[in-house]
Design an enzyme around this catalytic site. Structure first.
Site, short mmCIF file in Angstrom:
data_model
loop_
_atom_site.label_atom_id
_atom_site.label_comp_id
_atom_site.label_asym_id
_atom_site.label_seq_id
_atom_site.Cartn_x
_atom_site.Cartn_y
_atom_site.Cartn_z
N MET A 134 0.84 -1.20 0.00
CA MET A 134 0.00 0.00 0.00
C MET A 134 0.88 1.25 0.00
O MET A 134 0.69 2.16 -0.80
CB MET A 134 -0.87 0.03 1.27
CG MET A 134 -1.82 -1.13 1.42
SD MET A 134 -2.64 -1.10 3.04
CE MET A 134 -1.79 -2.42 3.86
N THR A 135 1.84 1.28 0.93
CA THR A 135 2.59 2.51 1.21
C THR A 135 3.51 2.91 0.06
O THR A 135 4.16 2.06 -0.55
CB THR A 135 3.42 2.31 2.50
OG1 THR A 135 2.56 1.83 3.52
CG2 THR A 135 4.07 3.60 2.95
N GLY A 140 1.52 7.43 2.88
CA GLY A 140 1.49 6.37 3.90
C GLY A 140 0.15 6.40 4.61
O GLY A 140 -0.78 5.67 4.25
N PHE A 165 8.67 0.38 2.20
CA PHE A 165 8.44 -0.24 3.53
C PHE A 165 7.64 -1.53 3.41
O PHE A 165 6.81 -1.82 4.29
CB PHE A 165 7.68 0.70 4.47
CG PHE A 165 8.29 2.06 4.69
CD1 PHE A 165 9.66 2.23 4.71
CD2 PHE A 165 7.49 3.17 4.93
CE1 PHE A 165 10.22 3.48 4.93
CE2 PHE A 165 8.03 4.42 5.16
CZ PHE A 165 9.40 4.58 5.16
N ILE A 166 7.81 -2.30 2.35
CA ILE A 166 6.96 -3.47 2.16
C ILE A 166 7.55 -4.72 2.83
O ILE A 166 8.62 -5.19 2.46
CB ILE A 166 6.69 -3.72 0.65
CG1 ILE A 166 6.12 -2.44 0.01
CG2 ILE A 166 5.73 -4.91 0.46
CD1 ILE A 166 4.90 -1.82 0.71
N GLN A 252 -8.90 -6.34 11.02
CA GLN A 252 -8.25 -7.60 11.44
C GLN A 252 -6.74 -7.38 11.57
O GLN A 252 -6.12 -7.83 12.53
CB GLN A 252 -8.56 -8.71 10.42
CG GLN A 252 -7.84 -10.01 10.74
CD GLN A 252 -8.52 -11.24 10.17
OE1 GLN A 252 -9.74 -11.33 10.15
NE2 GLN A 252 -7.74 -12.20 9.73
N GLU A 253 -6.15 -6.67 10.60
CA GLU A 253 -4.70 -6.41 10.67
C GLU A 253 -4.38 -5.64 11.95
O GLU A 253 -3.40 -5.91 12.63
CB GLU A 253 -4.26 -5.60 9.44
CG GLU A 253 -2.83 -5.11 9.55
CD GLU A 253 -2.25 -4.51 8.27
OE1 GLU A 253 -2.89 -4.61 7.21
OE2 GLU A 253 -1.15 -3.93 8.35
N GLN A 347 14.70 -1.44 31.91
CA GLN A 347 15.33 -0.69 33.01
C GLN A 347 15.74 -1.64 34.14
O GLN A 347 16.81 -1.50 34.72
CB GLN A 347 14.34 0.37 33.53
CG GLN A 347 14.87 1.28 34.61
CD GLN A 347 15.93 2.25 34.10
OE1 GLN A 347 16.06 2.47 32.89
NE2 GLN A 347 16.73 2.79 35.01
N HIS A 349 16.70 -4.57 33.92
CA HIS A 349 17.86 -5.37 33.51
C HIS A 349 19.17 -4.58 33.64
O HIS A 349 20.25 -5.13 33.42
CB HIS A 349 17.74 -5.82 32.05
CG HIS A 349 16.85 -6.99 31.80
ND1 HIS A 349 15.49 -6.96 31.90
CD2 HIS A 349 17.14 -8.26 31.40
CE1 HIS A 349 14.97 -8.13 31.59
NE2 HIS A 349 15.96 -8.95 31.29
C1 LIG Z 1 8.85 -2.10 9.42
C2 LIG Z 1 7.70 -1.61 8.59
C3 LIG Z 1 6.94 -2.50 7.87
C4 LIG Z 1 5.89 -2.06 7.05
N1 LIG Z 1 5.20 -2.95 6.28
C5 LIG Z 1 4.32 -2.48 5.36
C6 LIG Z 1 3.72 -3.36 4.42
O1 LIG Z 1 3.96 -4.58 4.42
N2 LIG Z 1 2.88 -2.83 3.49
C7 LIG Z 1 2.58 -1.51 3.44
O2 LIG Z 1 1.84 -1.10 2.57
N3 LIG Z 1 3.15 -0.64 4.33
C8 LIG Z 1 4.00 -1.09 5.28
N4 LIG Z 1 4.59 -0.22 6.16
C9 LIG Z 1 4.24 1.18 6.08
C10 LIG Z 1 3.42 1.70 7.26
O3 LIG Z 1 2.13 1.18 7.23
C11 LIG Z 1 3.48 3.24 7.22
O4 LIG Z 1 4.81 3.61 7.57
C12 LIG Z 1 2.48 3.89 8.15
O5 LIG Z 1 1.16 3.69 7.69
C13 LIG Z 1 2.72 5.40 8.28
O6 LIG Z 1 2.85 6.01 7.03
P1 LIG Z 1 4.12 6.96 6.76
O7 LIG Z 1 5.34 6.22 7.15
O8 LIG Z 1 4.05 7.47 5.38
O9 LIG Z 1 3.96 8.17 7.77
P2 LIG Z 1 3.18 9.54 7.50
O10 LIG Z 1 1.88 9.28 6.87
O11 LIG Z 1 4.13 10.48 6.85
O12 LIG Z 1 2.93 10.01 9.00
C14 LIG Z 1 4.00 10.42 9.87
C15 LIG Z 1 3.44 10.67 11.25
O13 LIG Z 1 2.54 11.77 11.18
C16 LIG Z 1 1.49 11.59 12.09
N5 LIG Z 1 0.19 11.55 11.39
C17 LIG Z 1 -0.07 11.07 10.15
N6 LIG Z 1 -1.37 11.20 9.85
C18 LIG Z 1 -1.95 11.79 10.92
C19 LIG Z 1 -3.28 12.19 11.22
N7 LIG Z 1 -4.28 12.02 10.36
N8 LIG Z 1 -3.51 12.78 12.42
C20 LIG Z 1 -2.49 12.98 13.30
N9 LIG Z 1 -1.23 12.60 13.07
C21 LIG Z 1 -0.95 12.01 11.90
C22 LIG Z 1 1.76 10.27 12.82
O14 LIG Z 1 2.48 10.54 14.01
C23 LIG Z 1 2.63 9.52 11.84
O15 LIG Z 1 3.45 8.55 12.46
C24 LIG Z 1 5.59 -0.67 7.00
C25 LIG Z 1 6.35 0.23 7.76
C26 LIG Z 1 7.39 -0.21 8.53
C27 LIG Z 1 8.22 0.81 9.29
#
Ligand SMILES: Cc1cc2nc3c(=O)[nH]c(=O)nc-3n(C[C@H](O)[C@H](O)[C@H](O)COP(=O)(O)OP(=O)(O)OC[C@H]3O[C@@H](n4cnc5c(N)ncnc54)[C@H](O)[C@@H]3O)c2cc1C
Length: 388
Positions: A134-135, A140, A165-166, A252-253, A347, A349
Protein backbone atom coordinates in the site's frame (compact mmCIF):
# COMPACT_ATOMS: atom_id res chain seq x y z
CA UNK A 1 4.83 -25.20 26.42
CA UNK A 2 3.19 -21.85 27.12
CA UNK A 3 3.85 -20.53 30.61
CA UNK A 4 2.28 -17.09 30.55
CA UNK A 5 3.16 -14.96 33.56
CA UNK A 6 -0.45 -13.71 33.47
CA UNK A 7 -3.25 -15.56 35.24
CA UNK A 8 -5.96 -14.82 32.70
CA UNK A 9 -8.39 -17.73 32.34
CA UNK A 10 -8.91 -19.15 28.87
CA UNK A 11 -11.54 -17.14 27.01
CA UNK A 12 -14.67 -18.83 25.69
CA UNK A 13 -13.24 -19.02 22.15
CA UNK A 14 -10.19 -20.93 23.41
CA UNK A 15 -11.90 -23.81 25.26
CA UNK A 16 -11.71 -26.65 22.73
CA UNK A 17 -9.03 -29.23 23.49
CA UNK A 18 -8.11 -29.36 19.82
CA UNK A 19 -6.75 -25.80 20.18
CA UNK A 20 -4.34 -26.86 22.95
CA UNK A 21 -3.03 -29.63 20.75
CA UNK A 22 -2.64 -27.16 17.89
CA UNK A 23 -0.88 -24.68 20.18
CA UNK A 24 1.61 -27.34 21.31
CA UNK A 25 2.34 -28.34 17.72
CA UNK A 26 2.89 -24.70 16.71
CA UNK A 27 5.14 -24.11 19.72
CA UNK A 28 7.20 -27.19 18.87
CA UNK A 29 7.58 -26.06 15.26
CA UNK A 30 8.87 -22.62 16.30
CA UNK A 31 11.12 -24.14 18.97
CA UNK A 32 12.67 -26.75 16.68
CA UNK A 33 12.72 -25.10 13.26
CA UNK A 34 13.06 -21.41 14.06
CA UNK A 35 14.49 -20.61 17.51
CA UNK A 36 17.96 -22.06 16.74
CA UNK A 37 18.20 -19.83 13.64
CA UNK A 38 16.62 -16.56 14.77
CA UNK A 39 19.89 -14.77 15.54
CA UNK A 40 21.29 -15.76 12.14
CA UNK A 41 18.11 -14.54 10.44
CA UNK A 42 18.52 -11.22 12.24
CA UNK A 43 22.04 -10.93 10.82
CA UNK A 44 20.85 -11.93 7.33
CA UNK A 45 17.99 -9.43 7.41
CA UNK A 46 15.49 -12.04 6.30
CA UNK A 47 14.28 -15.60 6.81
CA UNK A 48 15.18 -18.31 4.28
CA UNK A 49 12.56 -19.53 1.80
CA UNK A 50 12.89 -23.11 3.17
CA UNK A 51 11.21 -22.11 6.39
CA UNK A 52 8.08 -21.15 4.47
CA UNK A 53 7.99 -24.62 2.89
CA UNK A 54 8.55 -26.31 6.26
CA UNK A 55 5.71 -24.32 7.80
CA UNK A 56 3.57 -25.31 4.81
CA UNK A 57 4.38 -28.99 5.29
CA UNK A 58 3.01 -29.05 8.83
CA UNK A 59 -0.10 -27.09 7.89
CA UNK A 60 0.75 -23.75 9.48
CA UNK A 61 0.46 -21.77 6.27
CA UNK A 62 -3.13 -21.11 5.35
CA UNK A 63 -4.27 -22.20 8.80
CA UNK A 64 -7.57 -20.41 8.18
CA UNK A 65 -7.80 -20.99 4.42
CA UNK A 66 -10.68 -23.36 3.48
CA UNK A 67 -9.61 -26.96 2.84
CA UNK A 68 -10.90 -26.91 -0.73
CA UNK A 69 -8.11 -24.42 -1.58
CA UNK A 70 -5.40 -26.42 0.19
CA UNK A 71 -5.70 -24.80 3.61
CA UNK A 72 -6.17 -26.29 7.05
CA UNK A 73 -9.79 -25.09 7.22
CA UNK A 74 -9.32 -23.37 10.57
CA UNK A 75 -10.32 -19.85 11.57
CA UNK A 76 -8.95 -16.83 13.38
CA UNK A 77 -8.58 -18.83 16.62
CA UNK A 78 -5.77 -20.74 14.94
CA UNK A 79 -4.16 -17.54 13.71
CA UNK A 80 -4.35 -16.05 17.24
CA UNK A 81 -2.59 -19.13 18.59
CA UNK A 82 0.17 -18.89 15.97
CA UNK A 83 0.70 -15.24 16.95
CA UNK A 84 0.81 -16.14 20.66
CA UNK A 85 3.36 -18.91 20.14
CA UNK A 86 5.49 -16.90 17.73
CA UNK A 87 5.79 -14.08 20.25
CA UNK A 88 6.33 -16.44 23.16
CA UNK A 89 9.22 -18.16 21.37
CA UNK A 90 10.66 -14.85 20.17
CA UNK A 91 10.57 -15.84 16.51
CA UNK A 92 10.50 -12.35 15.11
CA UNK A 93 10.85 -11.68 11.44
CA UNK A 94 9.05 -14.69 10.01
CA UNK A 95 6.10 -12.97 8.31
CA UNK A 96 3.74 -15.90 8.66
CA UNK A 97 0.90 -13.89 10.19
CA UNK A 98 1.12 -11.25 7.49
CA UNK A 99 0.90 -14.04 4.90
CA UNK A 100 -1.77 -16.09 6.66
CA UNK A 101 -4.04 -13.72 8.49
CA UNK A 102 -3.58 -10.40 6.68
CA UNK A 103 -3.01 -11.23 3.00
CA UNK A 104 -4.69 -14.61 2.38
CA UNK A 105 -8.02 -13.24 3.70
CA UNK A 106 -8.11 -10.67 0.86
CA UNK A 107 -7.99 -13.51 -1.66
CA UNK A 108 -10.42 -15.72 0.26
CA UNK A 109 -12.91 -12.87 0.67
CA UNK A 110 -12.62 -10.97 -2.61
CA UNK A 111 -10.81 -13.24 -5.08
CA UNK A 112 -12.64 -14.78 -7.99
CA UNK A 113 -12.94 -18.57 -7.99
CA UNK A 114 -10.10 -18.71 -10.54
CA UNK A 115 -7.86 -16.46 -8.39
CA UNK A 116 -8.51 -18.58 -5.31
CA UNK A 117 -7.61 -21.76 -7.20
CA UNK A 118 -4.53 -20.13 -8.72
CA UNK A 119 -3.07 -18.55 -5.57
CA UNK A 120 -4.34 -20.13 -2.35
CA UNK A 121 -2.85 -23.63 -2.75
CA UNK A 122 0.67 -22.16 -3.25
CA UNK A 123 0.11 -19.83 -0.29
CA UNK A 124 -0.62 -22.92 1.82
CA UNK A 125 2.46 -24.89 0.71
CA UNK A 126 4.86 -21.95 0.88
CA UNK A 127 5.57 -22.00 -2.83
CA UNK A 128 3.90 -18.62 -2.92
CA UNK A 129 5.16 -16.04 -0.42
CA UNK A 130 3.01 -12.93 -0.24
CA UNK A 131 3.29 -9.22 0.46
CA UNK A 132 0.77 -6.40 0.46
CA UNK A 133 1.97 -3.09 -0.93
CA UNK A 134 0.00 0.00 0.00
CA UNK A 135 2.59 2.51 1.21
CA UNK A 136 4.48 4.76 -1.20
CA UNK A 137 7.26 7.25 -0.53
CA UNK A 138 4.68 10.04 -0.79
CA UNK A 139 1.60 8.29 0.63
CA UNK A 140 1.49 6.37 3.90
CA UNK A 141 -1.22 7.40 6.33
CA UNK A 142 -3.10 9.12 3.52
CA UNK A 143 -3.50 6.17 1.16
CA UNK A 144 -5.85 8.02 -1.13
CA UNK A 145 -2.85 9.99 -2.34
CA UNK A 146 -1.10 6.94 -3.83
CA UNK A 147 0.41 7.51 -7.27
CA UNK A 148 1.10 4.00 -8.59
CA UNK A 149 -1.17 3.43 -11.58
CA UNK A 150 -2.54 0.44 -13.46
CA UNK A 151 -3.81 1.34 -16.91
CA UNK A 152 -6.07 -1.08 -18.75
CA UNK A 153 -4.61 -2.13 -22.13
CA UNK A 154 -6.71 -4.82 -23.82
CA UNK A 155 -6.72 -7.85 -21.58
CA UNK A 156 -3.82 -6.56 -19.47
CA UNK A 157 -2.99 -3.85 -16.95
CA UNK A 158 0.21 -1.84 -17.31
CA UNK A 159 1.58 -0.83 -13.93
CA UNK A 160 3.91 2.08 -13.15
CA UNK A 161 5.03 3.41 -9.79
CA UNK A 162 6.84 2.47 -6.61
CA UNK A 163 6.12 1.28 -3.09
CA UNK A 164 8.17 1.40 0.08
CA UNK A 165 8.44 -0.24 3.53
CA UNK A 166 6.96 -3.47 2.16
CA UNK A 167 7.23 -6.43 4.54
CA UNK A 168 8.27 -9.71 2.87
CA UNK A 169 9.29 -7.46 -0.04
CA UNK A 170 12.54 -9.34 -0.72
CA UNK A 171 10.93 -12.78 -0.64
CA UNK A 172 7.40 -12.35 -1.96
CA UNK A 173 6.50 -13.78 -5.36
CA UNK A 174 2.86 -12.66 -5.12
CA UNK A 175 2.31 -9.03 -4.23
CA UNK A 176 -1.14 -7.63 -3.63
CA UNK A 177 -0.45 -4.23 -5.07
CA UNK A 178 -2.64 -1.22 -4.34
CA UNK A 179 -2.90 0.97 -7.41
CA UNK A 180 -4.99 3.70 -8.94
CA UNK A 181 -6.98 2.28 -11.83
CA UNK A 182 -8.57 5.74 -12.07
CA UNK A 183 -6.04 8.44 -11.09
CA UNK A 184 -8.71 11.16 -11.35
CA UNK A 185 -10.45 9.66 -8.31
CA UNK A 186 -9.39 9.38 -4.66
CA UNK A 187 -10.60 6.32 -2.78
CA UNK A 188 -12.91 5.27 -5.61
CA UNK A 189 -9.97 5.03 -8.02
CA UNK A 190 -8.09 2.43 -5.93
CA UNK A 191 -7.90 -1.26 -6.87
CA UNK A 192 -5.82 -4.21 -5.71
CA UNK A 193 -3.93 -6.23 -8.33
CA UNK A 194 -1.98 -9.45 -7.79
CA UNK A 195 1.51 -9.17 -9.26
CA UNK A 196 3.18 -12.56 -9.75
CA UNK A 197 6.76 -11.39 -9.69
CA UNK A 198 8.23 -14.49 -11.39
CA UNK A 199 6.01 -13.96 -14.43
CA UNK A 200 6.54 -10.27 -15.22
CA UNK A 201 9.14 -7.92 -16.67
CA UNK A 202 9.81 -4.42 -15.35
CA UNK A 203 9.48 -5.34 -11.67
CA UNK A 204 12.45 -4.57 -9.44
CA UNK A 205 13.09 -4.99 -5.74
CA UNK A 206 15.01 -2.19 -4.08
CA UNK A 207 17.22 -2.43 -1.02
CA UNK A 208 16.38 -4.56 1.97
CA UNK A 209 15.91 -1.54 4.24
CA UNK A 210 17.94 -1.27 7.45
CA UNK A 211 15.65 -0.79 10.41
CA UNK A 212 15.78 0.07 14.11
CA UNK A 213 14.43 -3.37 15.01
CA UNK A 214 12.67 -6.43 13.57
CA UNK A 215 15.95 -7.25 11.85
CA UNK A 216 14.93 -10.69 10.58
CA UNK A 217 11.92 -9.24 8.75
CA UNK A 218 12.79 -8.04 5.28
CA UNK A 219 11.34 -4.66 4.37
CA UNK A 220 11.76 -3.25 0.89
CA UNK A 221 11.21 -0.68 -1.75
CA UNK A 222 9.53 -2.08 -4.87
CA UNK A 223 9.58 -0.58 -8.37
CA UNK A 224 7.17 -1.14 -11.26
CA UNK A 225 8.16 0.09 -14.72
CA UNK A 226 5.64 -0.80 -17.42
CA UNK A 227 4.81 -4.09 -15.70
CA UNK A 228 2.19 -6.00 -17.71
CA UNK A 229 -0.15 -8.31 -15.80
CA UNK A 230 -3.27 -10.11 -17.05
CA UNK A 231 -6.51 -8.21 -16.37
CA UNK A 232 -7.65 -11.34 -14.54
CA UNK A 233 -5.18 -10.43 -11.75
CA UNK A 234 -7.45 -7.60 -10.58
CA UNK A 235 -8.71 -8.78 -7.19
CA UNK A 236 -12.39 -9.55 -7.60
CA UNK A 237 -12.20 -8.33 -11.22
CA UNK A 238 -14.13 -5.09 -10.51
CA UNK A 239 -12.17 -1.83 -10.60
CA UNK A 240 -12.37 0.77 -7.83
CA UNK A 241 -13.14 -1.65 -4.98
CA UNK A 242 -9.64 -1.58 -3.44
CA UNK A 243 -10.21 1.07 -0.80
CA UNK A 244 -13.38 -0.61 0.48
CA UNK A 245 -11.56 -3.96 0.54
CA UNK A 246 -8.75 -2.37 2.59
CA UNK A 247 -11.20 -0.71 4.99
CA UNK A 248 -12.97 -4.03 5.53
CA UNK A 249 -9.78 -6.01 6.17
CA UNK A 250 -7.69 -3.43 8.06
CA UNK A 251 -9.54 -4.00 11.40
CA UNK A 252 -8.25 -7.60 11.44
CA UNK A 253 -4.70 -6.41 10.67
CA UNK A 254 -4.95 -3.84 13.46
CA UNK A 255 -6.18 -6.32 16.01
CA UNK A 256 -3.36 -8.67 14.98
CA UNK A 257 -0.90 -5.92 15.95
CA UNK A 258 -2.67 -5.75 19.33
CA UNK A 259 -2.33 -9.52 19.75
CA UNK A 260 1.34 -9.39 18.82
CA UNK A 261 1.74 -6.67 21.43
CA UNK A 262 0.14 -8.79 24.16
CA UNK A 263 2.35 -11.74 23.19
CA UNK A 264 5.52 -9.71 23.41
CA UNK A 265 4.45 -8.14 26.72
CA UNK A 266 3.94 -11.63 28.22
CA UNK A 267 7.40 -12.68 27.11
CA UNK A 268 9.00 -9.45 28.38
CA UNK A 269 7.47 -9.84 31.84
CA UNK A 270 8.42 -13.52 31.98
CA UNK A 271 12.04 -12.78 30.98
CA UNK A 272 12.28 -9.92 33.45
CA UNK A 273 10.91 -11.83 36.44
CA UNK A 274 13.46 -14.59 35.76
CA UNK A 275 16.25 -12.05 35.41
CA UNK A 276 15.57 -9.96 38.52
CA UNK A 277 15.15 -13.04 40.70
CA UNK A 278 18.60 -14.26 39.65
CA UNK A 279 20.56 -11.01 39.69
CA UNK A 280 22.28 -10.22 43.00
CA UNK A 281 22.77 -6.73 44.44
CA UNK A 282 23.04 -5.17 47.92
CA UNK A 283 22.94 -8.56 49.64
CA UNK A 284 19.76 -9.73 47.95
CA UNK A 285 18.31 -9.85 44.45
CA UNK A 286 16.99 -7.07 42.25
CA UNK A 287 13.54 -8.58 42.81
CA UNK A 288 13.81 -7.88 46.55
CA UNK A 289 13.58 -4.12 46.00
CA UNK A 290 10.09 -2.82 46.52
CA UNK A 291 10.54 -0.67 43.41
CA UNK A 292 11.07 -3.79 41.31
CA UNK A 293 8.05 -5.51 42.80
CA UNK A 294 5.81 -2.47 42.34
CA UNK A 295 7.00 -1.93 38.78
CA UNK A 296 6.36 -5.56 37.84
CA UNK A 297 3.04 -5.55 39.69
CA UNK A 298 1.96 -2.57 37.58
CA UNK A 299 3.21 -4.29 34.41
CA UNK A 300 1.32 -7.46 35.25
CA UNK A 301 -1.87 -5.52 36.00
CA UNK A 302 -1.76 -3.55 32.76
CA UNK A 303 -0.82 -6.65 30.78
CA UNK A 304 -3.78 -8.51 32.27
CA UNK A 305 -6.14 -5.70 31.24
CA UNK A 306 -4.63 -5.77 27.74
CA UNK A 307 -4.97 -9.54 27.40
CA UNK A 308 -8.59 -9.56 28.52
CA UNK A 309 -9.40 -6.75 26.08
CA UNK A 310 -7.52 -8.51 23.27
CA UNK A 311 -9.45 -11.72 23.96
CA UNK A 312 -12.66 -9.69 23.82
CA UNK A 313 -11.63 -8.27 20.42
CA UNK A 314 -10.78 -11.77 19.14
CA UNK A 315 -14.21 -12.91 20.26
CA UNK A 316 -15.82 -9.99 18.36
CA UNK A 317 -13.72 -10.75 15.30
CA UNK A 318 -14.79 -14.40 15.32
CA UNK A 319 -18.40 -13.22 15.43
CA UNK A 320 -17.66 -10.78 12.57
CA UNK A 321 -18.49 -7.88 14.91
CA UNK A 322 -15.07 -6.26 15.31
CA UNK A 323 -15.57 -2.71 14.04
CA UNK A 324 -12.86 -0.32 12.86
CA UNK A 325 -12.88 1.77 16.05
CA UNK A 326 -12.57 -1.16 18.47
CA UNK A 327 -9.79 -2.73 16.36
CA UNK A 328 -8.04 0.67 16.43
CA UNK A 329 -8.25 0.63 20.25
CA UNK A 330 -6.59 -2.78 20.28
CA UNK A 331 -3.83 -1.59 17.93
CA UNK A 332 -3.06 1.78 19.48
CA UNK A 333 -3.56 1.10 23.17
CA UNK A 334 -1.79 -2.23 23.30
CA UNK A 335 1.15 -1.13 21.14
CA UNK A 336 1.63 1.98 23.32
CA UNK A 337 1.47 -0.24 26.41
CA UNK A 338 3.88 -2.74 24.84
CA UNK A 339 6.52 -0.03 24.40
CA UNK A 340 5.95 1.28 27.94
CA UNK A 341 6.14 -2.12 29.64
CA UNK A 342 9.17 -3.24 27.66
CA UNK A 343 10.92 0.01 28.57
CA UNK A 344 10.23 -0.66 32.29
CA UNK A 345 11.43 -4.25 31.92
CA UNK A 346 14.61 -3.14 30.18
CA UNK A 347 15.33 -0.69 33.01
CA UNK A 348 15.18 -3.55 35.53
CA UNK A 349 17.86 -5.37 33.51
CA UNK A 350 20.31 -2.47 33.99
CA UNK A 351 23.17 -2.32 31.47
CA UNK A 352 22.54 -5.89 30.34
CA UNK A 353 19.14 -4.75 29.11
CA UNK A 354 20.88 -2.47 26.64
CA UNK A 355 22.98 -5.31 25.20
CA UNK A 356 21.60 -6.63 21.94
CA UNK A 357 22.21 -10.25 22.95
CA UNK A 358 19.57 -9.93 25.67
CA UNK A 359 16.02 -10.68 24.53
CA UNK A 360 14.68 -7.59 26.28
CA UNK A 361 16.96 -5.34 24.20
CA UNK A 362 15.72 -6.96 20.99
CA UNK A 363 12.11 -6.63 22.14
CA UNK A 364 12.69 -2.95 22.91
CA UNK A 365 13.84 -2.32 19.34
CA UNK A 366 11.29 -4.66 17.74
CA UNK A 367 8.31 -3.15 19.58
CA UNK A 368 8.72 0.44 18.42
CA UNK A 369 7.31 0.01 14.94
CA UNK A 370 4.09 -1.44 16.30
CA UNK A 371 2.97 2.15 17.00
CA UNK A 372 3.63 3.13 13.38
CA UNK A 373 2.76 0.37 10.91
CA UNK A 374 -0.74 -0.87 10.22
CA UNK A 375 -1.78 2.80 10.53
CA UNK A 376 -0.01 5.21 12.91
CA UNK A 377 -1.53 5.31 16.40
CA UNK A 378 -2.63 8.91 15.82
CA UNK A 379 -4.71 7.71 12.85
CA UNK A 380 -6.21 5.02 15.11
CA UNK A 381 -7.31 7.73 17.56
CA UNK A 382 -8.86 9.64 14.67
CA UNK A 383 -10.91 6.57 13.74
CA UNK A 384 -12.02 6.11 17.36
CA UNK A 385 -12.87 9.81 17.73
CA UNK A 386 -15.19 9.60 14.70
CA UNK A 387 -17.47 7.33 16.73
CA UNK A 388 -17.83 9.82 19.60
C1 LIG B 1 8.85 -2.10 9.42
C2 LIG B 1 7.70 -1.61 8.59
C3 LIG B 1 6.94 -2.50 7.87
C4 LIG B 1 5.89 -2.06 7.05
N1 LIG B 1 5.20 -2.95 6.28
C5 LIG B 1 4.32 -2.48 5.36
C6 LIG B 1 3.72 -3.36 4.42
O1 LIG B 1 3.96 -4.58 4.42
N2 LIG B 1 2.88 -2.83 3.49
C7 LIG B 1 2.58 -1.51 3.44
O2 LIG B 1 1.84 -1.10 2.57
N3 LIG B 1 3.15 -0.64 4.33
C8 LIG B 1 4.00 -1.09 5.28
N4 LIG B 1 4.59 -0.22 6.16
C9 LIG B 1 4.24 1.18 6.08
C10 LIG B 1 3.42 1.70 7.26
O3 LIG B 1 2.13 1.18 7.23
C11 LIG B 1 3.48 3.24 7.22
O4 LIG B 1 4.81 3.61 7.57
C12 LIG B 1 2.48 3.89 8.15
O5 LIG B 1 1.16 3.69 7.69
C13 LIG B 1 2.72 5.40 8.28
O6 LIG B 1 2.85 6.01 7.03
P1 LIG B 1 4.12 6.96 6.76
O7 LIG B 1 5.34 6.22 7.15
O8 LIG B 1 4.05 7.47 5.38
O9 LIG B 1 3.96 8.17 7.77
P2 LIG B 1 3.18 9.54 7.50
O10 LIG B 1 1.88 9.28 6.87
O11 LIG B 1 4.13 10.48 6.85
O12 LIG B 1 2.93 10.01 9.00
C14 LIG B 1 4.00 10.42 9.87
C15 LIG B 1 3.44 10.67 11.25
O13 LIG B 1 2.54 11.77 11.18
C16 LIG B 1 1.49 11.59 12.09
N5 LIG B 1 0.19 11.55 11.39
C17 LIG B 1 -0.07 11.07 10.15
N6 LIG B 1 -1.37 11.20 9.85
C18 LIG B 1 -1.95 11.79 10.92
C19 LIG B 1 -3.28 12.19 11.22
N7 LIG B 1 -4.28 12.02 10.36
N8 LIG B 1 -3.51 12.78 12.42
C20 LIG B 1 -2.49 12.98 13.30
N9 LIG B 1 -1.23 12.60 13.07
C21 LIG B 1 -0.95 12.01 11.90
C22 LIG B 1 1.76 10.27 12.82
O14 LIG B 1 2.48 10.54 14.01
C23 LIG B 1 2.63 9.52 11.84
O15 LIG B 1 3.45 8.55 12.46
C24 LIG B 1 5.59 -0.67 7.00
C25 LIG B 1 6.35 0.23 7.76
C26 LIG B 1 7.39 -0.21 8.53
C27 LIG B 1 8.22 0.81 9.29
Amino acid sequence: MYESPLDVPKPAWRQEEELDIFSDAVGQFFEKECVPHVQQWRKDGKVPLEIWKKAGEIGLLGASVPEEYGGAGGDFRHEAIIIEQQQWKGVDGFGITLHNAIIAPYITAYGTEEQKRRWLPGICTGEIVTAIAMTEPGAGSDLQGMKTTAKRDGDEYVINGSKTFISNGQSANLILLCVKTDPTQGAKGISIIGVETDKVKGFRRGRNLEKVGQHAADTSELFFDDVHVPASNLLGEVEGKGFIQLMQKLPQERHIIGLQGVGMIERAIHETVEYVKGRKAFGGTIFDFQNTQFTLAECKTEATVAKVFADHCTDLLLKEQLDAATASMSKYWISDLQCKIIDECLQLHGGFGYMDEYPIAQMYADARVQRIYGGANEVMKMLIARTL
